[in-house]
Design a protein around this motif. Structure first.
Motif, PDB file in Angstrom:
ATOM      1  N   VAL A  59      -5.891   3.227  -2.317  1.00 54.62           N
ATOM      2  CA  VAL A  59      -4.932   2.422  -1.543  1.00 54.62           C
ATOM      3  C   VAL A  59      -5.670   1.295  -0.812  1.00 54.62           C
ATOM      4  O   VAL A  59      -5.127   0.201  -0.625  1.00 54.62           O
ATOM      5  CB  VAL A  59      -4.182   3.311  -0.520  1.00 54.62           C
ATOM      6  N   VAL A  60      -6.923   1.569  -0.432  1.00 55.19           N
ATOM      7  CA  VAL A  60      -7.706   0.594   0.338  1.00 55.19           C
ATOM      8  C   VAL A  60      -7.835  -0.755  -0.370  1.00 55.19           C
ATOM      9  O   VAL A  60      -7.628  -1.801   0.261  1.00 55.19           O
ATOM     10  CB  VAL A  60      -9.103   1.170   0.678  1.00 55.19           C
ATOM     11  N   PRO A  61      -8.168  -0.800  -1.679  1.00 59.39           N
ATOM     12  CA  PRO A  61      -8.250  -2.099  -2.343  1.00 59.39           C
ATOM     13  C   PRO A  61      -6.948  -2.895  -2.280  1.00 59.39           C
ATOM     14  O   PRO A  61      -6.978  -4.132  -2.175  1.00 59.39           O
ATOM     15  CB  PRO A  61      -8.597  -1.727  -3.792  1.00 59.39           C
ATOM     16  N   PHE A  62      -5.786  -2.200  -2.292  1.00 58.90           N
ATOM     17  CA  PHE A  62      -4.506  -2.913  -2.194  1.00 58.90           C
ATOM     18  C   PHE A  62      -4.309  -3.487  -0.790  1.00 58.90           C
ATOM     19  O   PHE A  62      -3.696  -4.548  -0.631  1.00 58.90           O
ATOM     20  CB  PHE A  62      -3.350  -1.991  -2.576  1.00 58.90           C
ATOM     21  N   PRO A  85       0.806  -1.232   0.000  1.00 61.06           N
ATOM     22  CA  PRO A  85       0.000   0.000   0.000  1.00 61.06           C
ATOM     23  C   PRO A  85       0.837   1.279   0.000  1.00 61.06           C
ATOM     24  O   PRO A  85       0.489   2.254  -0.668  1.00 61.06           O
ATOM     25  CB  PRO A  85      -0.814  -0.117   1.297  1.00 61.06           C
ATOM     26  N   ILE A  86       1.969   1.272   0.750  1.00 59.32           N
ATOM     27  CA  ILE A  86       2.821   2.466   0.817  1.00 59.32           C
ATOM     28  C   ILE A  86       3.469   2.743  -0.537  1.00 59.32           C
ATOM     29  O   ILE A  86       3.510   3.886  -1.005  1.00 59.32           O
ATOM     30  CB  ILE A  86       3.898   2.305   1.911  1.00 59.32           C
ATOM     31  N   VAL A  87       3.998   1.691  -1.176  1.00 53.25           N
ATOM     32  CA  VAL A  87       4.610   1.839  -2.504  1.00 53.25           C
ATOM     33  C   VAL A  87       3.587   2.363  -3.505  1.00 53.25           C
ATOM     34  O   VAL A  87       3.867   3.280  -4.296  1.00 53.25           O
ATOM     35  CB  VAL A  87       5.203   0.496  -2.988  1.00 53.25           C
ATOM     36  N   TYR A  88       2.373   1.782  -3.474  1.00 54.32           N
ATOM     37  CA  TYR A  88       1.313   2.230  -4.379  1.00 54.32           C
ATOM     38  C   TYR A  88       0.979   3.703  -4.132  1.00 54.32           C
ATOM     39  O   TYR A  88       0.821   4.488  -5.078  1.00 54.32           O
ATOM     40  CB  TYR A  88       0.074   1.358  -4.201  1.00 54.32           C
ATOM     41  N   PHE A  89       0.879   4.085  -2.853  1.00 51.82           N
ATOM     42  CA  PHE A  89       0.574   5.474  -2.512  1.00 51.82           C
ATOM     43  C   PHE A  89       1.649   6.418  -3.046  1.00 51.82           C
ATOM     44  O   PHE A  89       1.339   7.486  -3.589  1.00 51.82           O
ATOM     45  CB  PHE A  89       0.454   5.628  -0.993  1.00 51.82           C
ATOM     46  N   GLU A 145     -11.884  -0.009   7.830  1.00 50.26           N
ATOM     47  CA  GLU A 145     -13.299  -0.115   7.451  1.00 50.26           C
ATOM     48  C   GLU A 145     -14.088   1.095   7.946  1.00 50.26           C
ATOM     49  O   GLU A 145     -14.913   1.650   7.209  1.00 50.26           O
ATOM     50  CB  GLU A 145     -13.888  -1.406   8.035  1.00 50.26           C
ATOM     51  N   LEU A 146     -13.838   1.498   9.185  1.00 50.38           N
ATOM     52  CA  LEU A 146     -14.528   2.654   9.760  1.00 50.38           C
ATOM     53  C   LEU A 146     -14.178   3.934   9.002  1.00 50.38           C
ATOM     54  O   LEU A 146     -15.036   4.790   8.776  1.00 50.38           O
ATOM     55  CB  LEU A 146     -14.165   2.792  11.237  1.00 50.38           C
ATOM     56  N   SER A 147     -12.919   4.050   8.594  1.00 48.72           N
ATOM     57  CA  SER A 147     -12.470   5.235   7.852  1.00 48.72           C
ATOM     58  C   SER A 147     -13.169   5.325   6.500  1.00 48.72           C
ATOM     59  O   SER A 147     -13.598   6.404   6.078  1.00 48.72           O
ATOM     60  CB  SER A 147     -10.954   5.192   7.655  1.00 48.72           C
ATOM     61  N   GLU A 188     -14.376   7.301  -5.976  1.00 50.18           N
ATOM     62  CA  GLU A 188     -13.166   7.846  -5.378  1.00 50.18           C
ATOM     63  C   GLU A 188     -12.481   6.841  -4.457  1.00 50.18           C
ATOM     64  O   GLU A 188     -11.359   7.063  -4.020  1.00 50.18           O
ATOM     65  CB  GLU A 188     -13.509   9.112  -4.578  1.00 50.18           C
ATOM     66  N   ILE A 189     -13.170   5.744  -4.158  1.00 45.52           N
ATOM     67  CA  ILE A 189     -12.643   4.778  -3.203  1.00 45.52           C
ATOM     68  C   ILE A 189     -12.279   3.451  -3.849  1.00 45.52           C
ATOM     69  O   ILE A 189     -11.219   2.879  -3.583  1.00 45.52           O
ATOM     70  CB  ILE A 189     -13.678   4.505  -2.084  1.00 45.52           C
ATOM     71  N   LEU A 190     -13.168   2.967  -4.712  1.00 47.61           N
ATOM     72  CA  LEU A 190     -13.047   1.610  -5.246  1.00 47.61           C
ATOM     73  C   LEU A 190     -12.562   1.609  -6.686  1.00 47.61           C
ATOM     74  O   LEU A 190     -12.682   2.605  -7.398  1.00 47.61           O
ATOM     75  CB  LEU A 190     -14.408   0.916  -5.173  1.00 47.61           C
ATOM     76  N   PRO A 191     -12.030   0.471  -7.145  1.00 49.79           N
ATOM     77  CA  PRO A 191     -11.719   0.314  -8.574  1.00 49.79           C
ATOM     78  C   PRO A 191     -13.006   0.454  -9.384  1.00 49.79           C
ATOM     79  O   PRO A 191     -14.081   0.040  -8.928  1.00 49.79           O
ATOM     80  CB  PRO A 191     -11.176  -1.126  -8.657  1.00 49.79           C
TER      81      PRO A 191
END
Length: 342
Positions: A70-73, A53-57, A105-107, A143-146
């Motif tokens: 980043v969440v899906p990763f 996730p960090i690399v992707y970000f 999940e809460l975020s 904005e969140i999901l693929p």
């Protein structure tokens, strides 16, 4: 040239994280892991849940790609960890599931709710367009999901929202039109729910004598189908057709929808005559020939009809049912005339 650059850029953005994931899978399946399971389990868990996730970000931080992707990763890393690591080596993974995953999940849930509330607030401040929960939910989830996951997720959420949460009566504006009161569709769908209920009980009793597990699985699927149809019915009450901002927003619950620029309308005909449905001529209703129509809209150019789970169909002629067909045609004619005068 620009297209080639974009392809290379996307390969880099998505290729590097996917390469790390593939590398972790290879290590977990190698003899090295067998000899050092404890140490490598920690390293694999750390890389899949944090490094990827960090690399992707870092790769997307200066692009237009939403940071929330980043969440899906994180989810992919979580699933991969669960599948490739032996259960006895999932100590750190379980810690992540217990303490970190609920926060993620809460975020995500907070982000969705915040954006929907923000959209409602903007709508109340400047009522130039009607607020539509389904559209707002789609825009937020994009904005969140693929992109490929947005429509299925939004559809499932909308079924429960319209079916069991949104009970307040929808007050129509002058530019909004219903399509469910006189068409007979609601009656048909309710009848289908009753048929499903009767068949489910009968089938469950018969299958239970053979295999209880199969009986309960099919019963659950039948109940879920009934819930979906109920959500579809309720959404028809909450999503009227509307004319606003030089556009015609055609909605058939959450099942079908299309947006037409009024300038592209060739003619609006009040007619219930039979028509041949094909690639050029379609119906707004997902029931097709099972539902009658009383309005036919013809366009100067092709448009897109978006159906359940994002399935798209092109059309130039669209047949639909409008309860107040005469007022609908009058308002469209007025909007067309006003557009031409401007």
């Amino acid at each position: 040239m620009k297209k080639t650059i974009n392809i290379q850029k996307n390969l880099k953005i998505f290729g590097i994280p996917l390469f790390i994931i593939a590398l972790m899978i290879a290590i977990a399946k190698s003899p090295i892991f067998v000899n050092n399971p404890s140490e490598l389990s920690l390293a694999i868990t750390f890389d899949l849940l944090l490094t990827v996730p960090i690399v992707y970000f870092l790769l997307i931080r200066k692009t237009k790609i939403a940071k929330t992707t980043v969440v899906p990763f994180i989810i992919i890393g979580l699933i991969t960890c669960t599948l490739i690591l032996p259960s006895e080596n999932q100590y750190y993974l379980n810690l992540f599931k217990t303490w970190i995953l609920p926060i993620v999940e809460l975020s995500v849930l907070t982000f969705v709710i915040y954006n929907i509330r923000l959209a409602i607030k903007k709508y109340k401040q400047n009522q130039t367009a009607s607020f539509d929960f389904f559209t707002t939910l789609k825009n937020t989830c994009y904005e969140i999901l693929p992109k490929s996951a947005v429509i299925p997720v939004v559809t499932e959420i909308a079924v429960f929202y319209f079916g069991f949460i949104h009970w307040k009566k929808r007050e129509l504006k002058k530019n909004e039109f219903t399509y469910h009161k006189n068409s007979g569709t609601v009656t048909l769908l309710i009848a289908i729910i009753f048929i499903i209920a009767i068949e489910t009980v009968t089938l469950h009793i018969l299958l239970a004598k053979w295999n209880a597990t199969v009986a309960w699985v099919l019963t659950f699927l039948s109940i879920y189908s009934g819930i979906q149809i109920f959500g579809f019915i309720k959404s028809m009450f909450k999503r009227p057709i509307s004319i606003e901002n030089n556009k015609l927003f055609l909605r058939y619950g959450i099942m079908n929808e299309s947006t037409i620029d009024i300038a592209t309308i060739s003619s609006v005909e009040i007619s219930s005559k039979d028509i041949e449905l094909n690639k050029v001529t379609r119906k707004l209703s997902f029931l097709g020939e099972l539902e009658s129509h009383n309005v036919i809209i013809k366009l100067k150019e092709e448009n897109i009809l978006v159906g359940l789970y994002g399935i798209k169909h092109k059309y130039k002629n669209l047949a639909l049912y409008v309860d107040n067909k005469n007022e609908f045609k009058l308002q469209l004619s007025n909007a067309t005339q006003q557009l031409q005068n401007n």
